[in-house]
Design an enzyme around this catalytic site. Structure first.
Site, mmCIF file in Angstrom:
data_model
loop_
_atom_site.group_PDB
_atom_site.id
_atom_site.type_symbol
_atom_site.label_atom_id
_atom_site.label_comp_id
_atom_site.label_asym_id
_atom_site.label_seq_id
_atom_site.Cartn_x
_atom_site.Cartn_y
_atom_site.Cartn_z
ATOM 1 N N ASP A 110 -0.321 -1.168 3.607
ATOM 2 C CA ASP A 110 -0.879 -0.349 2.526
ATOM 3 C C ASP A 110 -1.229 1.051 3.034
ATOM 4 O OD1 ASP A 110 -1.784 0.230 -0.008
ATOM 5 O OD2 ASP A 110 -3.738 -0.708 0.263
ATOM 6 N N GLY A 111 -1.129 2.016 2.138
ATOM 7 C CA GLY A 111 -1.581 3.376 2.463
ATOM 8 C C GLY A 111 -0.486 4.420 2.536
ATOM 9 N N ASN A 112 0.733 4.040 2.203
ATOM 10 C CA ASN A 112 1.846 5.018 2.270
ATOM 11 C C ASN A 112 1.627 6.202 1.327
ATOM 12 O OD1 ASN A 112 3.151 3.259 3.954
ATOM 13 N ND2 ASN A 112 4.573 2.490 2.420
ATOM 14 N N ARG A 169 -1.188 7.378 -0.076
ATOM 15 C CA ARG A 169 -2.295 8.261 0.322
ATOM 16 C C ARG A 169 -1.926 9.095 1.540
ATOM 17 N NH1 ARG A 169 -6.445 3.784 0.924
ATOM 18 N NH2 ARG A 169 -4.582 2.548 0.539
ATOM 19 N N ARG A 190 4.576 10.877 -2.833
ATOM 20 C CA ARG A 190 4.260 9.513 -2.400
ATOM 21 C C ARG A 190 5.459 8.840 -1.714
ATOM 22 N NH1 ARG A 190 0.363 6.438 -4.206
ATOM 23 N NH2 ARG A 190 1.792 4.680 -4.255
ATOM 24 N N HIS A 206 6.479 6.249 1.885
ATOM 25 C CA HIS A 206 7.254 5.003 2.044
ATOM 26 C C HIS A 206 8.335 5.193 3.110
ATOM 27 C CE1 HIS A 206 5.112 3.322 -1.243
ATOM 28 N NE2 HIS A 206 5.661 4.063 -2.177
ATOM 29 N N SER A 250 5.806 -6.206 -4.005
ATOM 30 C CA SER A 250 5.153 -7.348 -4.653
ATOM 31 C C SER A 250 5.634 -7.513 -6.093
ATOM 32 C CB SER A 250 3.627 -7.165 -4.636
ATOM 33 O OG SER A 250 3.245 -6.240 -5.632
ATOM 34 N N THR A 251 5.330 -8.672 -6.663
ATOM 35 C CA THR A 251 5.688 -8.915 -8.072
ATOM 36 C C THR A 251 4.912 -7.953 -8.994
ATOM 37 O OG1 THR A 251 4.081 -10.736 -7.954
ATOM 38 C CG2 THR A 251 6.395 -11.350 -7.940
ATOM 39 N N TRP A 268 6.207 -3.643 -9.756
ATOM 40 C CA TRP A 268 7.058 -3.156 -10.855
ATOM 41 C C TRP A 268 6.264 -2.287 -11.809
ATOM 42 C CZ3 TRP A 268 12.002 -3.853 -9.940
ATOM 43 C CH2 TRP A 268 12.427 -4.967 -9.212
ATOM 44 N N LEU A 272 12.490 -13.058 17.673
ATOM 45 C CA LEU A 272 11.628 -12.988 16.479
ATOM 46 C C LEU A 272 12.381 -13.208 15.160
ATOM 47 C CD1 LEU A 272 8.821 -11.631 15.295
ATOM 48 C CD2 LEU A 272 10.293 -9.637 15.066
ATOM 49 N N ARG A 311 -4.246 -6.136 7.100
ATOM 50 C CA ARG A 311 -4.020 -5.190 6.003
ATOM 51 C C ARG A 311 -4.444 -3.800 6.464
ATOM 52 N NH1 ARG A 311 -4.606 -5.668 -0.306
ATOM 53 N NH2 ARG A 311 -4.049 -3.538 -0.847
HETATM 54 C C1 FPP Z 1 1.784 0.128 -0.200
HETATM 55 O O1 FPP Z 1 1.389 1.472 -0.069
HETATM 56 C C2 FPP Z 1 3.156 -0.022 0.188
HETATM 57 C C3 FPP Z 1 4.163 -0.492 -0.607
HETATM 58 C C4 FPP Z 1 3.959 -0.916 -1.990
HETATM 59 C C5 FPP Z 1 5.534 -0.583 -0.123
HETATM 60 C C6 FPP Z 1 5.680 -0.930 1.316
HETATM 61 C C7 FPP Z 1 6.921 -0.298 1.804
HETATM 62 C C8 FPP Z 1 7.113 0.211 3.038
HETATM 63 C C9 FPP Z 1 6.156 0.082 4.133
HETATM 64 C C10 FPP Z 1 8.330 0.982 3.357
HETATM 65 C C11 FPP Z 1 9.585 0.288 3.088
HETATM 66 C C12 FPP Z 1 9.701 -1.016 3.769
HETATM 67 C C13 FPP Z 1 10.790 -1.419 4.382
HETATM 68 C C14 FPP Z 1 10.853 -2.769 4.971
HETATM 69 C C15 FPP Z 1 11.958 -0.565 4.512
HETATM 70 P P1 FPP Z 1 0.893 2.234 -1.355
HETATM 71 O O2 FPP Z 1 2.033 2.957 -1.934
HETATM 72 O O3 FPP Z 1 0.207 1.291 -2.283
HETATM 73 O O4 FPP Z 1 -0.140 3.254 -0.743
HETATM 74 P P2 FPP Z 1 -1.459 3.777 -1.445
HETATM 75 O O5 FPP Z 1 -2.409 2.622 -1.535
HETATM 76 O O6 FPP Z 1 -1.931 4.822 -0.497
HETATM 77 O O7 FPP Z 1 -1.064 4.324 -2.783
#
Ligand code: FPP
Length: 236
Positions: free
Chosen positions: A13-15, A17, A26, A30, A58-59, A62, A124, A183
């Site tokens: 989580d946190g991409n 932000r 945003r 990712h 996640s589900t 979407w 792994l 997390r």
């Molecule tokens: C949550 O951060 C992250 C996701 C919903 C997607 C996770 C995806 C990746 C780590 C990159 C792609 C993965 C692969 C395997 C190629 P958020 O967007 O909810 O962040 P926020 O809470 O800061 O808004």
């Protein structure tokens, strides 16, 4: 001292932000997050951790704007193509959990292709949770089970038999229980991720945003894990 974890699961989580903090879109977060996936996967392989599960979509995801969902789908497909050499070089096995039947055919094929070409790898196993949610997984599991039971099976069911049936029919069948659940991103919740499989997991919550997460921090968590006393409901 605990033995090495057999199964680490991570909510990345946190991409968003991370990107917004830098005045970027945003989706850039990712993209950066995908690089950390590679680092963490290689680190787990080097530490002889047999199973790593990553919550990639996640589900509930979407519900995000279509441009972000479309970007994530393209990023996933590109990742599965681009990273193939890393799986081959390090003998990493790839597996997906979740209901991938809703993805476009080209993404589904990329998933099947990588699963197929890495199936005999012995290092792994990296599992990506894709269109995954525990409620959905458990509901699909119950549907599968009801299709296999006859009237007499149902009348002779016990909780133990039911637990064995559930374990054998979950997407995670054949995987060990989660030992460490991590997390990033500062929230302290598990957001419908591996609810059944984490019943005795040790939890690690960090404020670090996923694109800033490092294998040094993971190493500190591992050291903490090895020191924790796990009793699994017993006294010692
Ligand atoms: C949550 O951060 C992250 C996701 C919903 C997607 C996770 C995806 C990746 C780590 C990159 C792609 C993965 C692969 C395997 C190629 P958020 O967007 O909810 O962040 P926020 O809470 O800061 O808004």
């Amino acid at each position: 001292m605990n033995k090495n974890p057999q199964h680490i699961a991570i909510i990345m989580d946190g991409n968003g932000r991370w990107a917004q903090n830098q005045g970027k879109k945003r989706t850039q977060g990712h993209k950066e997050g995908a690089k950390i996936v590679r680092d963490v996967t290689q680190w787990c392989a080097s530490q002889h951790i047999p199973f790593l599960t990553l919550y990639a979509f996640s589900t509930e995801n979407w519900k995000r704007p279509k441009v972000e969902v479309d970007f994530l789908m393209r990023l996933l497909e590109k990742y599965l193509h681009d990273e193939k050499s890393v799986y081959m070089k390090n003998s990493i096995k790839f597996r997906a959990i979740g209901d991938i039947s809703v993805f476009n055919k080209s993404l589904q094929n990329a998933i099947f292709e990588l699963e197929h070409s890495t199936q005999n790898h012995t290092n792994l196993t990296q599992i990506l949770a894709l269109n995954y949610g525990s409620h959905d997984e458990i509901a699909r599991t119950f549907i599968k089970i009801t299709h296999t039971l006859n009237q007499e099976d149902i009348l002779t069911l016990t909780p133990q038999k039911m637990i064995a049936l559930i374990n054998a029919n979950l997407d995670t069948a054949t995987l060990p229980e989660v030992d460490m659940l991590i997390r990033t991103g500062g929230e302290s919740r598990i957001s419908n991720f591996l609810l059944w499989q984490s019943s005795y997991a040790e939890f690690f919550f960090t404020p670090t945003l996923w694109p800033d997460f490092t294998t040094d921090e993971l190493d500190c968590m591992l050291k903490d894990f090895l020191q924790r006393k796990r009793r699994f409901g017993a006294l010692n």
